[in-house]
Write an enzyme that holds these catalytic residues in place. Structure first.
Site, PDB file in Angstrom:
ATOM      1  N   TYR A   1     -18.840   7.829 -33.380  1.00 44.13           N
ATOM      2  CA  TYR A   1     -18.865   7.478 -34.873  1.00 44.13           C
ATOM      3  C   TYR A   1     -18.281   8.723 -35.659  1.00 44.13           C
ATOM      4  O   TYR A   1     -17.543   8.735 -36.733  1.00 44.13           O
ATOM      5  CB  TYR A   1     -20.138   6.240 -34.954  1.00 44.13           C
ATOM      6  CG  TYR A   1     -20.196   6.175 -36.099  1.00 44.13           C
ATOM      7  CD1 TYR A   1     -19.390   5.605 -37.207  1.00 44.13           C
ATOM      8  CD2 TYR A   1     -21.884   6.561 -36.540  1.00 44.13           C
ATOM      9  CE1 TYR A   1     -19.877   5.765 -38.579  1.00 44.13           C
ATOM     10  CE2 TYR A   1     -21.837   5.692 -37.770  1.00 44.13           C
ATOM     11  CZ  TYR A   1     -20.840   5.723 -39.098  1.00 44.13           C
ATOM     12  OH  TYR A   1     -21.486   5.250 -40.707  1.00 44.13           O
TER      13      TYR A   1
ATOM     14  N   GLY B   1     -17.293   6.308 -26.792  1.00 38.48           N
ATOM     15  CA  GLY B   1     -16.364   6.508 -27.512  1.00 38.48           C
ATOM     16  C   GLY B   1     -15.174   5.591 -27.578  1.00 38.48           C
ATOM     17  O   GLY B   1     -15.233   4.847 -26.191  1.00 38.48           O
TER      18      GLY B   1
ATOM     19  N   TYR C   1     -35.418   9.462 -26.470  1.00 47.50           N
ATOM     20  CA  TYR C   1     -34.438   9.993 -27.522  1.00 47.50           C
ATOM     21  C   TYR C   1     -34.730  11.180 -28.394  1.00 47.50           C
ATOM     22  O   TYR C   1     -34.180  12.416 -28.447  1.00 47.50           O
ATOM     23  CB  TYR C   1     -33.651   9.016 -28.325  1.00 47.50           C
ATOM     24  CG  TYR C   1     -33.050   9.376 -29.632  1.00 47.50           C
ATOM     25  CD1 TYR C   1     -31.358   9.872 -29.161  1.00 47.50           C
ATOM     26  CD2 TYR C   1     -33.421   9.411 -30.771  1.00 47.50           C
ATOM     27  CE1 TYR C   1     -30.711  10.258 -29.943  1.00 47.50           C
ATOM     28  CE2 TYR C   1     -31.873   9.912 -31.981  1.00 47.50           C
ATOM     29  CZ  TYR C   1     -30.845  10.454 -31.356  1.00 47.50           C
ATOM     30  OH  TYR C   1     -30.218  10.645 -32.249  1.00 47.50           O
TER      31      TYR C   1
ATOM     32  N   ARG D   1     -40.208  -3.770 -34.608  1.00 49.22           N
ATOM     33  CA  ARG D   1     -39.679  -3.018 -34.025  1.00 49.22           C
ATOM     34  C   ARG D   1     -40.675  -1.965 -33.339  1.00 49.22           C
ATOM     35  O   ARG D   1     -40.695  -1.528 -34.068  1.00 49.22           O
ATOM     36  CB  ARG D   1     -38.268  -2.747 -34.156  1.00 49.22           C
ATOM     37  CG  ARG D   1     -37.467  -2.411 -33.332  1.00 49.22           C
ATOM     38  CD  ARG D   1     -36.118  -2.138 -33.286  1.00 49.22           C
ATOM     39  NE  ARG D   1     -35.716  -0.430 -34.443  1.00 49.22           N
ATOM     40  CZ  ARG D   1     -34.557  -0.664 -35.271  1.00 49.22           C
ATOM     41  NH1 ARG D   1     -33.762  -1.559 -34.741  1.00 49.22           N
ATOM     42  NH2 ARG D   1     -34.494   0.298 -36.013  1.00 49.22           N
TER      43      ARG D   1
HETATM   44  N1  UDP Z   1     -33.742  -3.425 -39.260  1.00 50.41           N
HETATM   45  C1  UDP Z   1     -33.976  -4.463 -39.313  1.00 50.41           C
HETATM   46  N2  UDP Z   1     -33.666  -5.112 -38.477  1.00 50.41           N
HETATM   47  C2  UDP Z   1     -32.532  -5.060 -38.109  1.00 50.41           C
HETATM   48  C3  UDP Z   1     -31.913  -3.694 -37.821  1.00 50.41           C
HETATM   49  C4  UDP Z   1     -32.688  -3.014 -38.153  1.00 50.41           C
HETATM   50  O1  UDP Z   1     -35.193  -4.256 -39.837  1.00 50.41           O
HETATM   51  O2  UDP Z   1     -31.689  -6.010 -37.316  1.00 50.41           O
HETATM   52  C5  UDP Z   1     -34.695  -1.603 -39.895  1.00 50.41           C
HETATM   53  C6  UDP Z   1     -35.120  -1.242 -38.254  1.00 50.41           C
HETATM   54  O3  UDP Z   1     -36.916  -1.675 -38.285  1.00 50.41           O
HETATM   55  C7  UDP Z   1     -35.181   0.563 -39.345  1.00 50.41           C
HETATM   56  C8  UDP Z   1     -34.657   0.343 -40.702  1.00 50.41           C
HETATM   57  O4  UDP Z   1     -33.987  -1.689 -40.291  1.00 50.41           O
HETATM   58  O5  UDP Z   1     -36.640   0.296 -40.428  1.00 50.41           O
HETATM   59  C9  UDP Z   1     -33.130   1.203 -39.741  1.00 50.41           C
HETATM   60  O6  UDP Z   1     -32.847   0.704 -38.113  1.00 50.41           O
HETATM   61  P1  UDP Z   1     -31.287   1.610 -37.676  1.00 50.41           P
HETATM   62  O7  UDP Z   1     -31.893   1.197 -36.765  1.00 50.41           O
HETATM   63  O8  UDP Z   1     -30.347   0.868 -39.207  1.00 50.41           O
HETATM   64  O9  UDP Z   1     -31.748   3.361 -38.018  1.00 50.41           O
HETATM   65  P2  UDP Z   1     -33.237   4.026 -37.508  1.00 50.41           P
HETATM   66  O10 UDP Z   1     -34.122   4.064 -38.674  1.00 50.41           O
HETATM   67  O11 UDP Z   1     -33.923   2.711 -35.920  1.00 50.41           O
HETATM   68  O12 UDP Z   1     -32.617   5.033 -37.106  1.00 50.41           O
END
Ligand code: UDP
Length: 329
Positions: A11, A36, A141, A282
């Site tokens: 990406y 990729g 990670y 999450r």
């Molecule tokens: N998130 C959400 N629903 C989803 C996917 C992500 O509410 O289906 C929230 C997640 O909890 C975080 C934000 O969106 O607060 C961004 O998540 P993402 O996985 O895009 O990026 P991260 O911040 O984890 O790198």
């Protein structure tokens, strides 16, 4: 300059290659095509398919090409997967980088720019986050990315290699051509998941927790356009080519949006009601991540050009609506 881009079919890698090619640079891509996509390989670049953990393969690329600088994106990058399969991250991200650095040292290639992440900080102590803040990753990670930074530092001390680590916040958006964009399988990122709803692939978007200590209870993130990230890599190569010292830079817009605000903006952009369902939190999600990118602005001369969230989501939508299955037919 001849620049080797590892992970150039991914990406952020493919968007960086596009900007490099447009700037008239000569580009060599290495990618194992595990995450990729062959369709994302820029036709103006020379492509080698192979794995950076294979020393013979990496040596053969440096033997064939006179490389001035390396940009390294070849890594696994899913927080959740890293929690359930940490050794995959130690193998690809750390062992892969170790093999790469050995080969670079053996071939006298001494400049590398690479993808680091906001996940190196863990739970932030204050907002906005500065490069000098404490780094205590809360997942493998982020831990492997921080260890990659340290591996580069000590290799630099011993062998004179110089590096720039770019700590990205939330990469998003797509190329203005609509020809390359975000395509992960499985997809875990908020904006592509939201856009699956107007694309008819998902009934509703889940909001992971609405009881955080933020203005509307949902998590706040700093969303940064992939083309702005790509530009930062070009500036970082230039910075190293000017002989400047190794460094670490945050890359974000310095503005936070809640999950609910992102969904609302996507409704506006797509004209679709996009139903949202509140779900449990999450694991491992910090409430708020916002970058201070003053250092990158001052020292690299970086200036994000696509900071407007509506523009970012519109560019992502332009990609996803025409490529609902990513690069797959
Ligand atoms: N998130 C959400 N629903 C989803 C996917 C992500 O509410 O289906 C929230 C997640 O909890 C975080 C934000 O969106 O607060 C961004 O998540 P993402 O996985 O895009 O990026 P991260 O911040 O984890 O790198």
């Amino acid at each position: 300059m001849k620049i080797l881009v590892l992970g150039g079919a991914g990406y952020i890698g493919s968007h960086t290659v596009s900007e490099l090619v447009d700037a008239g640079e000569e580009v060599v891509i290495v990618d194992n095509l595990e995450t990729g996509h062959i369709e994302a390989v820029n036709p103006k670049a020379k492509f080698y398919q192979g794995d950076i953990r294979n020393r013979e393969f990496v040596d053969s690329v440096f033997d064939n090409e006179t490389i001035d600088a390396v940009i390294h994106f070849a890594a696994n990058s899913l927080v959740g997967e890293s929690m359930t399969n940490p050794l995959k991250y130690y193998d690809n991200n750390l062992y892969g980088t170790k093999v790469l650095l050995e080969s670079m040292v053996a071939h006298g290639v001494d400049k590398i720019v690479f993808s680091s992440t906001a996940a190196t900080y863990g739970e932030p102590e204050s907002i906005p986050i500065l490069e000098t803040d404490k780094t205590e990753p809360t997942n493998p990670y982020g831990e492997t990315k921080l260890s990659m930074e340290k591996m580069m530092k000590w290799t630099g001390v011993a062998h004179g290699l110089r590096y720039v680590a770019l700590r990205y916040f939330n990469a998003c958006g797509a190329h203005k051509s609509g020809e390359i964009g975000e395509a992960h399988s499985p997809e875990t990122h908020l904006i592509p998941l939201i856009l699956q709803v107007p694309n008819g692939q998902r009934e509703a978007i889940s909001i992971f927790g609405d009881d955080y200590d933020t203005k509307d209870g949902t998590c706040v993130r700093d969303y940064i356009h992939v083309t702005d990230l790509a530009q930062a890599h070009i500036l970082a190569v230039k910075y190293l080519a000017e002989g400047k010292e190794s460094n670490v830079f945050n890359l974000g817009n310095g503005v936070g949006f809640t999950v609910k605000e992102v969904i609302e903006t996507a409704r506006k952009v797509t004209g679709h009601p996009i139903p949202a369902v509140v779900s449990p939190r999450r694991g491992g999600d910090p409430a708020k991540l916002i970058a201070s990118s003053e250092k990158a602005k001052n020292m690299l001369g970086w200036k994000p050009e696509h900071a407007d969230l509506e523009e970012i989501i519109a560019s992502a939508w332009n990609w996803h609506k025409n490529h609902p299955n990513g690069y797959a037919k």
